[in-house]
Design a protein around this motif. Structure first.
Motif, PDB file in Angstrom:
ATOM      1  N   LYS A 195       0.822  -1.211   0.000  1.00 29.33           N
ATOM      2  CA  LYS A 195       0.000   0.000   0.000  1.00 29.33           C
ATOM      3  C   LYS A 195       0.856   1.261   0.000  1.00 29.33           C
ATOM      4  O   LYS A 195       0.700   2.145  -0.846  1.00 29.33           O
ATOM      5  CB  LYS A 195      -0.922  -0.007   1.225  1.00 29.33           C
ATOM      6  CG  LYS A 195      -1.742  -1.274   1.362  1.00 29.33           C
ATOM      7  CD  LYS A 195      -2.538  -1.318   2.649  1.00 29.33           C
ATOM      8  CE  LYS A 195      -1.705  -1.324   3.917  1.00 29.33           C
ATOM      9  NZ  LYS A 195      -0.976  -2.574   4.184  1.00 29.33           N
ATOM     10  N   SER A 196       1.754   1.321   0.971  1.00 33.54           N
ATOM     11  CA  SER A 196       2.598   2.522   1.067  1.00 33.54           C
ATOM     12  C   SER A 196       3.435   2.673  -0.184  1.00 33.54           C
ATOM     13  O   SER A 196       3.619   3.784  -0.697  1.00 33.54           O
ATOM     14  CB  SER A 196       3.516   2.440   2.282  1.00 33.54           C
ATOM     15  OG  SER A 196       2.752   2.375   3.452  1.00 33.54           O
ATOM     16  N   THR A 197       3.953   1.569  -0.672  1.00 29.71           N
ATOM     17  CA  THR A 197       4.804   1.633  -1.847  1.00 29.71           C
ATOM     18  C   THR A 197       4.044   2.185  -3.047  1.00 29.71           C
ATOM     19  O   THR A 197       4.549   3.034  -3.783  1.00 29.71           O
ATOM     20  CB  THR A 197       5.353   0.229  -2.180  1.00 29.71           C
ATOM     21  OG1 THR A 197       6.005  -0.290  -1.025  1.00 29.71           O
ATOM     22  CG2 THR A 197       6.340   0.290  -3.324  1.00 29.71           C
ATOM     23  N   HIS A 247       2.163  10.990   5.507  1.00 27.77           N
ATOM     24  CA  HIS A 247       2.995   9.798   5.439  1.00 27.77           C
ATOM     25  C   HIS A 247       2.845   8.924   6.661  1.00 27.77           C
ATOM     26  O   HIS A 247       2.559   9.403   7.750  1.00 27.77           O
ATOM     27  CB  HIS A 247       4.464  10.208   5.268  1.00 27.77           C
ATOM     28  CG  HIS A 247       4.699  10.914   3.977  1.00 27.77           C
ATOM     29  ND1 HIS A 247       5.123  10.273   2.853  1.00 27.77           N
ATOM     30  CD2 HIS A 247       4.521  12.206   3.626  1.00 27.77           C
ATOM     31  CE1 HIS A 247       5.219  11.141   1.870  1.00 27.77           C
ATOM     32  NE2 HIS A 247       4.854  12.327   2.305  1.00 27.77           N
ATOM     33  N   GLN A 248       3.061   7.643   6.442  1.00 27.70           N
ATOM     34  CA  GLN A 248       2.961   6.672   7.528  1.00 27.70           C
ATOM     35  C   GLN A 248       3.937   7.010   8.647  1.00 27.70           C
ATOM     36  O   GLN A 248       3.618   6.940   9.816  1.00 27.70           O
ATOM     37  CB  GLN A 248       3.238   5.270   6.973  1.00 27.70           C
ATOM     38  CG  GLN A 248       3.020   4.163   7.983  1.00 27.70           C
ATOM     39  CD  GLN A 248       3.101   2.782   7.324  1.00 27.70           C
ATOM     40  OE1 GLN A 248       3.400   2.644   6.144  1.00 27.70           O
ATOM     41  NE2 GLN A 248       2.819   1.765   8.087  1.00 27.70           N
ATOM     42  N   GLU A 249       5.144   7.395   8.260  1.00 31.20           N
ATOM     43  CA  GLU A 249       6.122   7.809   9.259  1.00 31.20           C
ATOM     44  C   GLU A 249       5.947   9.312   9.460  1.00 31.20           C
ATOM     45  O   GLU A 249       5.664  10.032   8.517  1.00 31.20           O
ATOM     46  CB  GLU A 249       7.551   7.559   8.774  1.00 31.20           C
ATOM     47  CG  GLU A 249       7.832   6.202   8.206  1.00 31.20           C
ATOM     48  CD  GLU A 249       7.414   6.076   6.734  1.00 31.20           C
ATOM     49  OE1 GLU A 249       7.251   7.120   6.072  1.00 31.20           O
ATOM     50  OE2 GLU A 249       7.228   4.942   6.276  1.00 31.20           O
ATOM     51  N   ASP A 282      -1.866   7.915   4.764  1.00 34.00           N
ATOM     52  CA  ASP A 282      -1.295   6.593   5.035  1.00 34.00           C
ATOM     53  C   ASP A 282      -1.262   6.381   6.544  1.00 34.00           C
ATOM     54  O   ASP A 282      -0.398   6.897   7.248  1.00 34.00           O
ATOM     55  CB  ASP A 282       0.111   6.478   4.427  1.00 34.00           C
ATOM     56  CG  ASP A 282       0.602   5.033   4.376  1.00 34.00           C
ATOM     57  OD1 ASP A 282      -0.067   4.164   4.955  1.00 34.00           O
ATOM     58  OD2 ASP A 282       1.658   4.798   3.762  1.00 34.00           O
ATOM     59  N   GLU A 283      -2.227   5.638   7.048  1.00 33.45           N
ATOM     60  CA  GLU A 283      -2.387   5.381   8.483  1.00 33.45           C
ATOM     61  C   GLU A 283      -2.293   6.653   9.315  1.00 33.45           C
ATOM     62  O   GLU A 283      -1.404   6.808  10.151  1.00 33.45           O
ATOM     63  CB  GLU A 283      -1.351   4.358   8.955  1.00 33.45           C
ATOM     64  CG  GLU A 283      -1.467   3.076   8.165  1.00 33.45           C
ATOM     65  CD  GLU A 283      -0.724   1.932   8.801  1.00 33.45           C
ATOM     66  OE1 GLU A 283      -0.592   1.928  10.028  1.00 33.45           O
ATOM     67  OE2 GLU A 283      -0.295   1.036   8.056  1.00 33.45           O
ATOM     68  N   PRO A 284      -3.227   7.564   9.067  1.00 37.08           N
ATOM     69  CA  PRO A 284      -3.142   8.876   9.739  1.00 37.08           C
ATOM     70  C   PRO A 284      -3.520   8.808  11.210  1.00 37.08           C
ATOM     71  O   PRO A 284      -3.165   9.683  11.979  1.00 37.08           O
ATOM     72  CB  PRO A 284      -4.155   9.722   8.971  1.00 37.08           C
ATOM     73  CG  PRO A 284      -5.169   8.735   8.486  1.00 37.08           C
ATOM     74  CD  PRO A 284      -4.397   7.472   8.189  1.00 37.08           C
TER      75      PRO A 284
HETATM   76 MG   LIG Z   1       2.619   1.072   4.824  1.00 32.54          MG
END
Ligand SMILES: [Mg+2]
Ligand SMILES: Nc1ncnc2c1ncn2[C@@H]1O[C@H](COP(=O)(O)OP(=O)(O)OP(=O)(O)O)[C@@H](O)[C@H]1O
Ligand SMILES: Nc1ncnc2c1ncn2[C@@H]1O[C@H](COP(=O)(O)OP(=O)(O)OP(=O)(O)O)[C@@H](O)[C@H]1O
Ligand SMILES: OC[C@H]1O[C@@H](O)[C@H](O)[C@@H](O)[C@H]1O
Ligand SMILES: [Mg+2]
Lengths: 507, 349, 340, 340
Positions: free
Chosen positions: A52-54, A94-96, A174-176
């Motif tokens: 997903k993130s990619t 972003h996820q991170e 992305d996974e907020p």
């Molecule tokens: Mg991810």
């Protein structure tokens, strides 16, 4: 299999199709696709490492795709760097958390697009605009505050505010919500509603089923880097999504509880207070043999500090830890480990993994003594133990010499859990063990906790996801502002009750 | 090159080089032909201007004599230089000219040369006679180390007697400062010993206000001079520098403080007679300097080597004094003032 | 078609990356041999190995600190200190230049032990400052470097008024310069010492807890702490090991050169770091192999030796060495870069 | 009771931490004055400021690179290169030692421009290697240092056979050494240049995108990248700025000293880095202030000057400077440590 014809695809705001992306040793994306409509929230789902993130990073120009096509507003595009994507109306949470900790809030918000006056950065404008955005979104943070001084949830809200402030046509989340409180989540959803009504297309990645059901219009499921299914959210059942994700049917999200906590108290924490204020204050509780004790609380309620203090990672000012009837001195993790305590930390990247080093190294580092003969290392046992971790935790990897950073977040987490299991801990503390982990892996972790508890091990289980606490724990301890606000038995479990306790010492 | 072309008038060694070319013929039978001879030249540090001139003289002489040479830089690292000796031996050179990094390393190097049966001529940094006498095929060529200091002091005394304005405070005492090259550097130490010796024996009262190390570096010397000017001001009557480069740094500081204008004068002395130093002398900033004849040091070194290769007496064609017991060749130094400045310029022709 | 093509290209690229340092070495040797074919004598190789010995010992020490995520600008000055200590205490009794005129003849291991002890002390302090006080290693080692240099220079200055110390006890000279003969082959002791040190350090790095902890600390200190690694202790052991190696290297360096001053070792630290990094030890910490370090050190020694052998001017040598550092490290770095 | 007590203790600790560098400075000055009270003359201050000028200009350049998360061991050699270029092209026409005997008299800005251009080119390459190829800055700058030194030494050696180049054109000397008088006070041009450079760099750091991007890149390069900052471009600008400052510093250094050799600048890089770090620029990147840099540079200059003033041997100076680096940075580091 196409679900959208060539003809129809022109009507979509964003079309990604046949996207391939290979990392050394991993085919991260394999003919992946995603179609996003204007004014809709498109949930992107899949297990850890599904890609997903990619996929989103390929859109945003963080990664260069190997092949495939991206159409944005009907035009073929290929952004080579984030700036490109931002300039063309695509923004991303972003996820991170990607923030410059040393600088203040407004500089982080305007980074990459500072307003200028006669060639100089216009601080006043920056301040005013930030204030306006925060007022709009109801965020109570001073724009001049240093990021480093903020809580994780505040930081995540700032990231969201920033992504929104670009006035982009597409926003990727992305996974907020991974570190947001319930209240902040509702707040975020209000923002998303508003964006939807303004015709913005959104991609929403999350492992939290409830959120997906609440917010999304359409759902795309990915598995192993490939597209699996796309459909209307309203027409999809939770179980169906899950089985699409894992590739088999899953009857329930939580395994049946099999452990029977005994009356034996193995761990007694008495009036534990941390050294550096603000901190945990006089926290007391008991943990029994074979018990899973859930720890709930709002972000910043110092659950992490509680387990880290018990584990000796943080200094304590006062308080006692009584293990199996005897007071133990735990001033550092070494003492904790020798007492058969284990801690799975919250921030995997920061203090969990050794990124450049192999899976074998990562799996064995916390119990080198087991491999030492006369202080020399017995490599054979290391290899077999690592293989046990890979098998038992179903880690997806080519071999045990792969650098752990090449695995997806979920698989990294499995290796780390495996590391601690090799220690055969009596007390296992898990701080958000399922954060950013897919349902399949989550289920396995719950099962594992169950099994360990059945064997008489005791578990402290910190989580921000109420359903999993309720589904897995025997009792739930609620933290509020560094204090133990209350402990509920399984028959008293109730979300509202927990929230009430969580707010008990606020303000 | 300078050394070779400067001809036979003032430079005995160069003259030697020329004669050698003709004299080489009869030697043919005994030693390898000049064209086949190859020598290694080891320099302690290329960045050092003094030794650069020595090298220049040496190489020019070798060229004139048709001897092949291989020059390497020790970069001020004795371990490195010792390794370079090995490399040279592997390269099958017929002899070594070595400007040592550390004079005490001679022992090890001689040992290596003995094993390979090579003649070795040390130049500039002086091994002890004790060490040189352990091997028959080694010699030393260099300037007398103490002499430049002695000469510097002598010049001061001469000027002092001739020019009463030098005693600025009129107390009859010479108040001086010394800018030292480097602690432990044998040239620096010996030069200062020389200065003290002559001044003490002179009978004139002297007072050393200060002595600081500037590492042969002009900009450090300038900083030191700044400090002294503010600390001692006009109390300083004479400045003795261990070399010209530092003297020039001090002069820049003095100029900035208004010296050398009208009757605000001060006496500065250097050593080496480098070109910029001579220029400063012409412009009246330097009172005097000592010519340490680097070019001759180089040509003589080569000549000693050549003599060894040809198997003739080591003093053949060398005009400088030789001390047989210690195997030293001494290159005289010369006091340079305006009146004999041409002698120094000639070195660079 | 296209696929196999890109694949072989990728593979080629991978091979180039993994063997970059050997390729560069090959090119350098190729050039040297082209200029002077006589470079290919066995004698040269033996010299190169001998010369590389002390550098290797030093580099093994520095490498551990780099793997920890640190760096050590002070390494060279420590070598200098050890050399001066040994030199001053191991002069031949009969020498007229002896600085301690009335000292009895010491057994050679005593001064060497003292030199090692001093290096260990300074490395220990350095390690404490980095591991305990968390000072950036670059600047910590810079500070240590100046302190060490200042202090032992004062000692040196006081001894012989700063002139070089030489004329060593024959036993000491023999210890460092001697050799035994295996048939026709001359094997210098110093190469043996280097091999022994390498084997010991290899074992420590790969087969002991100390080594694993070192990689853990260098790879991610916070994670290491959670895993029960004692960061301070684990780091200090490596600093102490470095100190031992520095001290030994310094003693050998003095013995091998036959003299010592306080200038000895001035550039050694940077050279050693460069050799390690060219050999694949990452300045980011957590990555490095003994094989790589040995290769890096020998490579630099071949370059040093070879360029002199073909008579390249010293300044050109600087430029060549600098370029090789840049090229080798640039290629090596690409290996670890996350692909975009 | 207990509470107020700990509080004031905490506050004291905080004050000590925040003003550590000033306290150390005070102690140093105190000691110097105790030994020689005449240190407290205005003349000394003026000398110190003048001497600090070129170092400050240099340090401002290095500091930017450190804030980016890099380091620059090559800075000193760049200064040397610029100095030699300017020196060789700006000798007085009438001087007999002129290396280019037949060259017309050049306007002084031309060689200075050339020197700056060369420094900019090398810094640019350095920046590319670090920002684009992601080579660890320490080793990249080490490589560049050797290349720069090698190349300009070849030039220098070819020119003047390694002897210092001096006898400058009066305009050049005056440019670097001149002063104007403000009433009784003599204000050297060089101090003015330093002030101008400081102001310009301050504005760049604090008021422009270039500066804000620099802090972001140094603080968290990944974050900067996803925010659309062009890391490579953003870094290169700072490297170029450093190049300009190095070039200018080199020109001034030659003019100020009145002569130049290729040895000029050998230790300047480490000194400049030390001054920056002591002034609070973090080697971890993302943190630093102009005020801090100025303080750091002046502090070191006071130490240099003061220790000469009281006649301390240079080796003692090393030990003192090293200790001060360690103490100052150790205290400063504690400020940023997360207490757990
Ligand atoms: Mg991810
Ligand atoms: N920079 C990288 N280098 C190498 N492999 C990578 C990289 N980034 C991702 N991968 C690999 O690509 C695959 C997809 O990872 P990705 O992060 O996209 O998964 P995800 O679906 O976002 O998972 P999660 O839910 O855990 O965030 C994984 O196998 C991962 O190991
Ligand atoms: N009000 C605050 N003031 C200062 N620091 C805070 C505050 N709240 C949180 N923090 C910091 O942020 C961290 C988050 O707190 P902690 O992790 O203990 O809470 P948590 O309940 O475990 O939250 P999470 O859900 O993120 O795990 C703490 O370690 C603390 O350093
Ligand atoms: O070693 C360096 C020094 O050597 C001296 O002999 C010379 O006079 C000095 O100018 C300086 O070069
Ligand atoms: Mg937490």
């Amino acid at each position: 299999m196409e679900y959208v014809s060539e003809q129809e695809s022109r009507d979509y705001l964003l079309v990604m199709r046949d996207i391939d992306k290979e990392f050394p040793g991993v085919k991260a994306l394999n003919k992946a696709k995603l179609y996003v409509q204007k004014g809709s929230v498109h949930a992107l789902m899949g297990e850890n490492g599904a890609g997903k993130s990619t996929l989103m990073k390929c859109l945003f120009g963080v990664y260069a795709k190997d092949s495939g096509e991206i159409l944005f507003e009907g035009k073929s595009v290929n952004y080579t760097c984030p700036k490109d994507a931002l300039d063309h109306g695509i923004s991303m949470v972003h996820q991170e958390l990607n923030q410059v900790l040393q600088r203040n809030v407004m500089e982080n918000i305007w980074l990459g697009r500072f307003p200028t006056k006669m060639g100089f950065v216009d601080e006043q404008k920056m301040y005013d605009e930030t204030k306006k955005i925060f007022d709009d979104l109801n965020i109570g943070v001073d724009p001049r505050e240093k990021i480093d001084d903020l809580s994780v949830s505040q930081r995540q809200m700032i990231e969201i505010a920033k992504a929104v402030s670009y006035n982009a046509k597409i926003i990727v989340f992305d996974e907020p919500t991974s570190s947001l409180t319930e209240k902040e989540v509702s707040h975020l959803f209000a923002i998303i509603e508003n964006l939807r009504s303004r015709g913005v297309g959104m991609v929403y990645i999350s492992h939290k089923m409830e959120e997906i059901k609440r917010i999304s219009d359409e759902i795309t499921v990915m598995r192993d880097g490939s597209w699996v299914y796309t459909g209307k959210a309203s027409e999809m059942e939770m179980d169906q999504i899950i089985s699409l994700m894992v590739g088999r049917s899953m009857s329930s999200r939580f395994p049946e509880k099999t452990n029977r906590p005994s009356d034996n108290v193995v761990l007694k924490v008495e009036r534990l207070t941390g050294m550096y204020k603000p901190t945990i204050t006089e926290a007391s509780f008991e943990l029994r043999e074979g018990e899973i004790l859930g720890i709930a609380g709002l972000v910043g309620s110092r659950r992490t500090e509680l387990v880290e203090t018990i584990f000796g990672l943080r200094k304590r000012e006062s308080g006692r830890i009584v293990y199996k009837g005897k007071e133990v001195s735990i001033n550092d993790p070494i003492e904790a480990i020798s007492n058969r305590f284990a801690l799975l930390t919250e921030e995997r990247r920061q203090n969990g993994i050794f990124g450049d080093l192999s899976i074998r190294f990562n799996a064995t580092i916390s119990h080198l003594n087991d491999y030492c003969k006369l202080s020399f290392i017995n490599e054979k046992k290391m290899v077999s133990d690592t293989q046990w971790v890979i098998d038992a935790m179903a880690v997806k990897t080519p071999n045990d010499r792969t650098a752990i950073s090449n695995l997806s977040g979920g698989n990294q987490q499995k290796v780390i859990i495996g590391r601690w299991l090799l220690n055969e801990p009596e007390i296992l503390m898990m701080d958000e063990p399922t954060r950013g982990i897919d349902v399949g892996a989550k289920y396995e972790i719950y099962k594992l906790m169950n099994e360990l508890a059945s064997k008489g091990k005791s578990i402290l289980f910190v989580s921000s996801e109420m359903p999993e606490l309720i589904g897995v724990a025997d009792r739930i301890l609620v933290m509020s502002n560094g204090r133990v606000a209350g402990i509920l038995n399984r028959d008293e479990f109730d979300q509202e009750e927990i929230m009430r306790f969580a707010a008990r010492y606020l303000g | 090159g300078c050394g070779g072309s400067s001809g036979g008038t003032e430079q005995p060694a160069a003259k030697g080089g020329e004669t050698q070319a003709t004299e080489a013929q009869p030697q043919k039978t005994e030693a390898a032909e000049a064209g086949d001879q190859k020598i290694g030249v080891l320099i302690f540090n290329y960045a050092n201007d003094y030794i650069s001139y020595v090298r220049k003289g040496l190489e020019a002489a070798a060229q004139t004599a048709g001897v092949e040479y291989l020059t390497v830089d020790g970069a001020n690292d004795q371990a490195k230089q010792t390794e370079q000796v090995d490399t040279m031996i592997q390269k099958k050179v017929d002899g070594l000219c070595v400007a040592l990094v550390e004079s005490t390393a001679a022992e090890t190097i001689i040992e290596k040369c003995r094993t390979a049966d090579l003649p070795v001529v040390f130049v500039n940094k002086k091994p002890t006679a004790e060490v040189l006498n352990t091997y028959d095929k080694c010699w030393y060529v260099g300037c007398a180390t103490q002499q430049p200091g002695e000469f510097q002091a002598e010049m001061i005394l001469e000027d002092w007697k001739a020019d009463p304005t030098m005693d600025k405070n009129g107390d009859g005492k010479i108040q001086y400062v010394i800018i030292k090259g480097e602690n432990g550097h044998e040239n620096a130490e010996a030069r200062i010993v020389g200065i003290h010796k002559v001044l003490e024996e002179s009978g004139i009262e002297v007072e050393e206000l200060d002595c600081q190390v500037a590492g042969w570096d002009a900009s450090k010397a300038k900083d030191i001079m700044d400090t002294w000017l503010s600390k001692y001001g006009d109390d300083i009557e004479v400045i003795l520098s261990n070399n010209d480069a530092m003297a020039l740094g001090a002069i820049e500081s003095l100029k900035a403080a208004g010296y050398f204008e009208g009757d605000k004068q001060i006496a500065v002395y250097g050593i080496n007679a480098i070109q910029t130093g001579l220029e400063a002398l012409e412009q009246g900033y330097l009172r005097g300097t000592i010519m340490t004849d680097m070019i001759s040091e180089g040509t003589t070194t080569f000549q000693v080597m050549k003599n060894a290769l040809d198997g003739v007496d080591c003093q053949t064609d060398i005009a400088y004094p030789y001390e047989a017991e210690s195997k030293f060749f001494y290159i005289d130094t010369v006091k340079i003032r305006m009146d004999n400045i041409d002698t120094a310029w000639a070195m660079y022709q | 078609m296209k696929n196999t093509n890109t694949l072989s290209k990728d593979r080629l690229k991978k091979i180039v990356m993994n063997y970059a340092i050997y390729l560069i070495l090959l090119i350098v040797v190729g050039v040297i041999v082209a200029v002077d074919p006589s470079f290919l004598q066995i004698g040269n190789l033996s010299y190169i190995c001998t010369q590389a010995s002390t550098r290797l010992i030093l580099s093994l020490g520095v490498a551990g600190i780099i793997v920890l995520g640190g760096t050590d600008l002070a390494a060279g000055r420590m070598v200098g200190m050890a050399a001066v200590i040994c030199a001053s205490l191991l002069q031949a009794v009969e020498s007229s230049t002896r600085v301690y005129q009335n000292m009895p003849r010491l057994p050679i291991f005593l001064p060497m032990l003292l030199a090692v002890a001093l290096c260990v002390i300074f490395c220990f302090v350095h390690g404490l400052i980095v591991a305990k006080l968390k000072v950036a290693p670059f600047i910590a080692s810079l500070g240590i470097q100046q302190v060490v240099y200042g202090l032992f220079s004062i000692y040196f200055q006081g001894l012989a008024n700063g002139s070089p110390i030489g004329s060593f006890d024959k036993r000491f000279t023999n210890f460092a310069q001697g050799a035994f003969h295996l048939g026709p082959v001359r094997i210098p002791y110093i190469a043996i010492y280097a091999v022994i040190c390498t084997v010991i350090v290899w074992v420590i790095w790969n087969k002991t807890k100390i080594g694993k902890n070192m990689f853990a600390i260098g790879g991610n200190p916070e994670a290491a702490a959670v895993c029960g690694v004692n960061i301070v202790k684990g780091s200090l052991v490596i600093y102490i090991l470095a100190g031992i190696l520095y001290g030994f290297a310094g003693a050998l360096e003095a013995g091998r050169t036959g003299s010592a001053t306080n200038a000895l070792g001035a550039d050694y630290a940077l050279d050693a770091i460069a050799a390690c990094v060219v050999g694949g030890v990452s300045m980011r910490g957590g990555i490095g192999t003994i094989k790589g370090i040995v290769t890096g050190v020998i490579m630099f020694q071949i370059i040093n030796y070879g360029l002199i052998f073909i008579g390249v001017s010293p300044y050109v040598q600087y430029a060549v060495k600098g370029s090789i550092i840049l090229i080798a490290v640039a290629i090596d770095t690409q290996k670890y870069l996350k692909k975009k």
